[in-house]
Design an enzyme around this catalytic site. Structure first.
Site, mmCIF file in Angstrom:
data_model
loop_
_atom_site.group_PDB
_atom_site.id
_atom_site.type_symbol
_atom_site.label_atom_id
_atom_site.label_comp_id
_atom_site.label_asym_id
_atom_site.label_seq_id
_atom_site.Cartn_x
_atom_site.Cartn_y
_atom_site.Cartn_z
ATOM 1 N N SER A 77 0.895 -1.161 -0.100
ATOM 2 C CA SER A 77 -0.138 0.184 -0.134
ATOM 3 C C SER A 77 0.551 1.030 0.172
ATOM 4 O O SER A 77 1.557 1.277 1.357
ATOM 5 C CB SER A 77 -0.560 -0.375 0.936
ATOM 6 O OG SER A 77 -1.648 1.264 0.945
ATOM 7 N N ASP A 100 -5.971 0.879 -9.392
ATOM 8 C CA ASP A 100 -7.252 1.267 -9.498
ATOM 9 C C ASP A 100 -7.700 1.890 -10.812
ATOM 10 O O ASP A 100 -8.951 1.647 -10.369
ATOM 11 C CB ASP A 100 -6.751 3.031 -9.170
ATOM 12 C CG ASP A 100 -6.187 3.464 -7.838
ATOM 13 O OD1 ASP A 100 -6.853 2.315 -6.787
ATOM 14 O OD2 ASP A 100 -5.471 4.216 -7.536
ATOM 15 N N LYS A 109 -11.835 -0.539 -1.052
ATOM 16 C CA LYS A 109 -11.527 0.688 -1.790
ATOM 17 C C LYS A 109 -12.906 1.732 -2.007
ATOM 18 O O LYS A 109 -13.972 0.953 -1.000
ATOM 19 C CB LYS A 109 -11.661 1.330 -3.613
ATOM 20 C CG LYS A 109 -10.032 0.185 -3.602
ATOM 21 C CD LYS A 109 -8.933 0.523 -3.133
ATOM 22 C CE LYS A 109 -7.639 -0.260 -3.508
ATOM 23 N NZ LYS A 109 -6.907 0.624 -2.801
HETATM 24 O O1 SPQ Z 1 -7.771 8.107 -2.211
HETATM 25 P P1 SPQ Z 1 -8.303 6.761 -2.545
HETATM 26 O O2 SPQ Z 1 -10.183 7.080 -2.000
HETATM 27 O O3 SPQ Z 1 -8.099 5.562 -1.597
HETATM 28 O O4 SPQ Z 1 -8.201 6.532 -3.917
HETATM 29 C C1 SPQ Z 1 -7.723 5.845 -4.684
HETATM 30 C C2 SPQ Z 1 -8.698 5.532 -6.020
HETATM 31 O O5 SPQ Z 1 -8.846 4.732 -6.617
HETATM 32 O O6 SPQ Z 1 -8.649 7.159 -6.483
HETATM 33 C C3 SPQ Z 1 -8.136 4.254 -4.176
HETATM 34 F F1 SPQ Z 1 -9.164 4.198 -4.316
HETATM 35 O O7 SPQ Z 1 -6.729 5.377 -4.745
HETATM 36 C C4 SPQ Z 1 -5.474 5.203 -4.338
HETATM 37 C C5 SPQ Z 1 -4.391 4.014 -4.453
HETATM 38 O O8 SPQ Z 1 -5.885 2.830 -4.513
HETATM 39 C C6 SPQ Z 1 -3.875 5.873 -3.890
HETATM 40 C C7 SPQ Z 1 -3.426 6.282 -3.420
HETATM 41 C C8 SPQ Z 1 -2.591 7.052 -3.319
HETATM 42 O O9 SPQ Z 1 -2.447 8.102 -4.371
HETATM 43 O O10 SPQ Z 1 -0.971 6.651 -2.449
HETATM 44 C C9 SPQ Z 1 -2.625 4.638 -2.863
HETATM 45 C C10 SPQ Z 1 -3.282 3.217 -3.857
HETATM 46 O O11 SPQ Z 1 -4.277 3.267 -2.404
HETATM 47 P P2 SPQ Z 1 -3.265 2.414 -1.952
HETATM 48 O O12 SPQ Z 1 -4.339 1.639 -0.242
HETATM 49 O O13 SPQ Z 1 -3.202 1.060 -1.950
HETATM 50 O O14 SPQ Z 1 -2.329 2.784 -0.692
#
Ligand code: SPQ
Length: 735
Positions: free
Chosen positions: A464, A612, A639
């Protein structure tokens, strides 16, 4: 609802209740009651068909009625209760429209000894400067708030009926206690009316010959509009609520004399801070209002077509968030171009304004951040509301854990259901203090532990970027080294941008380390277009025969390009043109020409690099020949929605054999039909089903698409520009 409805006082509000009750079929017969000196107005109401009959005495007016609406000025309530007392019938439901509630309740207490259980005090927050029945409108209460203030002894049945009645007139009903109602209304309605009347009174007396007023422009009109309201009514309201109003007037006098002192002293800096704070606070109120008056947007996409031409999708969401965060912590002025002007990134921007950072813009993607330095953030005066944005909440949790002030992070319903333990647990191991709900979700109540965090060596259990970035931001305030080891590569925008701001951060293989010995120096940031937004058109152009598009200046950071790799494995034709590096991030133009796609087993190593983009990729799989299998993607279930279940449900509705598994999906490519699908408020689901229309046999209707604004506000326009036949319809409702 009612056979006979009696309205006491058939003016603007009473007349509007009558018109709406008739229009929406809530009453068969409507009777008006007024005073002798109101007889002309009642005759007019009768001739306009607003009421069916009228009376000047209560006896015949309230005979056999089911409901009485007291729509008279609050100052007249005691006399009305006095006149109604001999005819009071416990079976009749009674409600009112008074703008103050304590005074109405005091009048009822005085007359009846206690407030009758069948009386449900109400206040529609709707009105107009005009008065009289000729100004009455059927839609006066439509999508407006209405507050009911039942007492302990109020009958629940009466409350239910009154609530249904006002909802039937189109209002959004909230319940409040009397004291709070009067305090809230004193601040937000009664005080502004007093100010408007007082200002115009003062200027009017000074300037009987209109010499000033003839030069008055929009600002004066906006500010004084409410001074055109009915003076009798407002005199009564102000007198009735003077206990709440007088202390507010005293506070305002103190504020004005402070402003006067600053002017006398020529203290421009302090004046700026007051004006700037007020401007931000107003925006926050408006955002809160908009947040509580939610919009429902439905997309309808007509089947078929192809995508052609050039387009530039909006700025990268992940990079836009980070540009505000690091720009705010930098020393000096950071200029950002290509900033994503969408709700998620704007939530981050607002949060930093709330912590005292002066941020100009955004205007056409340009933002100027007056950095306050690593230790320059100020305590926010209120909770920081982060809307739908997981990135804002998780990254801010890390940054705020080590500040010298406390803070509370809140979000919308979807964000408030997303897991936060993934950040709060490692942060707690660093010495942070963050309270969550029992389920480990927002709101996050952070006690600032400035100087008390210690570094941590953290092997991340999940891949993540949000967890990694959160810990790196906390590590900038911790004693010793903070190291994060990733089980698989995730987006590295935080590391790249820290380097761009000259903050030391080291990456060795899958391990990133940071410590507190550094400072950020302002930089220029050119935000590339978001590959996650481009993904919908990469898929759309691949599946729709005859398509040929170029997407300009897209970010192709290798930690984000899984979607290109997966589509190419399926047989897609994607060319990477004009590659460049801007501000440490690789960018290119992407040309896509349609090609038949084949189902594949998606390599698990690509999952975090395309995390995403799966909603769009599932559409590609549905249009491919053969089977596509995804595994190792359980993260999709947490998500903005459960993207595995929600996409499988929608695909099945469209006639595709899509089998959700705990960590992925098995999709048998086939013929996409039309139908109604639900995005569950998830922007990426809504946009994925929109491009599915290109291969559908009939129209697809997608519900709940308002959150497309969180990442891609001009999606509809851009999709139409490229050739998608997409319409949207909007309706407002109260959350
Ligand atoms: O910000 P948010 O709502 O979590 O947005 C999403 C998206 O699809 O727009 C996830 F739902 O993107 C995240 C992504 O999945 C954005 C992100 C980042 O900017 O660091 C990282 C990813 O999440 P994660 O949980 O894998 O770290």
């Amino acid at each position: 609802m009612f056979e006979k409805l009696c309205i006491i006082g058939v003016g603007l509000i009473g007349g509007s209740v009558a018109r709406a009750a008739r229009e929406y079929g809530l009453a068969d017969k409507i009777i008006g009651l007024g005073r002798q000196d109101d007889v002309e107005n009642l005759r007019l109401a009768l001739s306009m068909g607003v009421i069916d009959e009228f009376h000047l005495t209560p006896g015949p007016a309230v005979q056999e009625v089911d409901c009485i609406v007291l729509a008279a000025p609050v100052g007249a309530m005691r006399s009305i209760f006095d006149q109604l007392k001999p005819y009071w019938n416990d079976k009749v439901i009674v409600t009112d429209v008074g703008s103050t509630k304590a005074s109405v309740i005091a009048a009822a207490n005085h007359v009846f000894g206690s407030v009758p259980p069948n009386f449900v005090p109400a206040h529609p927050i709707a009105g107009a400067e005009k008065s009289g029945v000729e100004a009455a409108q059927t839609g006066l209460f439509l999508h407006k708030r209405l507050i009911i203030t039942p007492l302990e002894n109020t009958s629940q049945q009466a409350v239910n009926v009154v609530q249904s009645f006002w909802q039937g007139l189109g209002a959004y009903v909230s319940v409040m206690d009397v004291e709070r109602h009067d305090a809230v209304l004193a601040a937000t309605s009664h005080l502004p009316h007093v100010l408007a009347y007082a200002l115009v009174d003062m200027l009017g007396h000074q300037d009987e010959k209109n010499a000033i007023f003839q030069f008055a422009a929009g600002g004066f009109k906006d500010f004084t509009r409410i001074a055109s309201s009915d003076p009798t009514m407002w005199r009564d309201i102000c007198l009735a609520n003077k206990n709440q109003l007088v202390p507010l007037l005293q506070q305002l006098k103190a504020e004005l004399s402070h402003v006067e002192d600053l002017l006398q002293a020529g203290d421009g800096q302090q004046l700026f801070e007051i004006f700037n704070y007020a401007r931000r606070a107003r925006q926050r109120f408006l955002n809160l209002y908009e947040g509580s008056m939610s919009k429902s947007i439905t997309f309808t996409v007509q089947p078929g077509g192809k995508l052609q031409g050039e387009a530039r999708v909006p700025g990268d969401k992940s990079i836009s968030h980070r540009s505000i965060m690091l720009g705010s912590l930098a020393e000096g002025i950071t200029q950002v171009t290509g900033f994503l002007e969408a709700e998620d990134a704007l939530a981050t921007l607002q949060a930093f304004r709330d912590m005292g950072v002066v941020i100009e813009g955004p205007h056409e993607g340009k933002v100027t951040i007056h950095g306050v330095g690593k230790h320059g953030l100020k305590a926010p005066k209120n909770d920081l509301y982060l809307g739908n944005s997981g990135t804002s909440m998780r990254l801010l949790a890390g940054l705020l854990a080590g500040q010298a002030f406390d803070s509370v992070l809140t979000g919308d319903k979807s964000l408030s259901g997303r897991p936060m333990k993934r950040v709060t647990e490692p942060l707690a191991a660093m010495g942070a203090s963050i309270e969550t709900s029992q389920q480990g979700t927002a709101p996050l109540r952070i006690t600032g532990k400035a100087g008390q965090l210690s570094g941590l060596d953290y092997p991340m259990p999940i891949a993540s970027a949000q967890v990694k970035s959160c810990l790196l931001l906390a590590g900038m305030y911790a004693k010793g080294e903070t190291c994060v080891t990733e089980p698989a590569p995730t987006r590295d925008h935080t590391e790249r941008m820290l380097t761009g701001f000259a903050y030391p951060v080291s990456t060795q293989a899958n391990r990133v380390s940071i410590n507190a010995d550094g400072k950020l120096t302002a930089a220029s940031i050119d935000v590339p277009s978001d590959i996650s937004s481009a993904a919908f058109f990469l898929v759309g152009a691949s599946i729709a025969e005859g398509s040929d598009i170029v997407l300009k200046h897209v970010g192709i950071n290798p930690t984000r390009t899984g979607v290109i790799d997966i589509l190419r494995l399926m047989g897609a034709h994607i060319e990477i043109l004009n590659s460049d590096i801007v501000g440490g991030e690789p960018v290119a133009d992407l040309r896509v020409i349609s090609r038949p796609l084949n189902g594949i087993d998606i390599p698990e190593a690509l999952v975090p690099l395309a995390i995403d983009e799966f909603p769009a990729l599932f559409i590609a799989a549905a249009c491919a020949q053969g089977q596509t299998r995804l595994s190792g993607a359980e993260e999709l279930r947490v998500k903005e929605s459960d993207r595995i279940q929600v996409m499988a449900d929608g695909l099945q509705t469209l006639g595709i054999n899509a089998l959700p598994t705990p960590d992925g999906m098995i999709i048998q490519g086939g013929k996409l039909g039309g139908g109604e699908v639900f995005s569950h408020g998830d922007h990426r689901i809504a946009m994925a089903f929109a491009v599915a229309g290109l291969k559908a046999s009939s129209a697809i209707v997608i519900h709940d698409c308002a959150n497309v604004n969180t990442s891609f506000p001009n999606f509809k326009e851009l999709a139409r520009h490229l050739g998608l036949s997409l319409e949207s319809h909007e309706a407002s409702f109260s959350k």
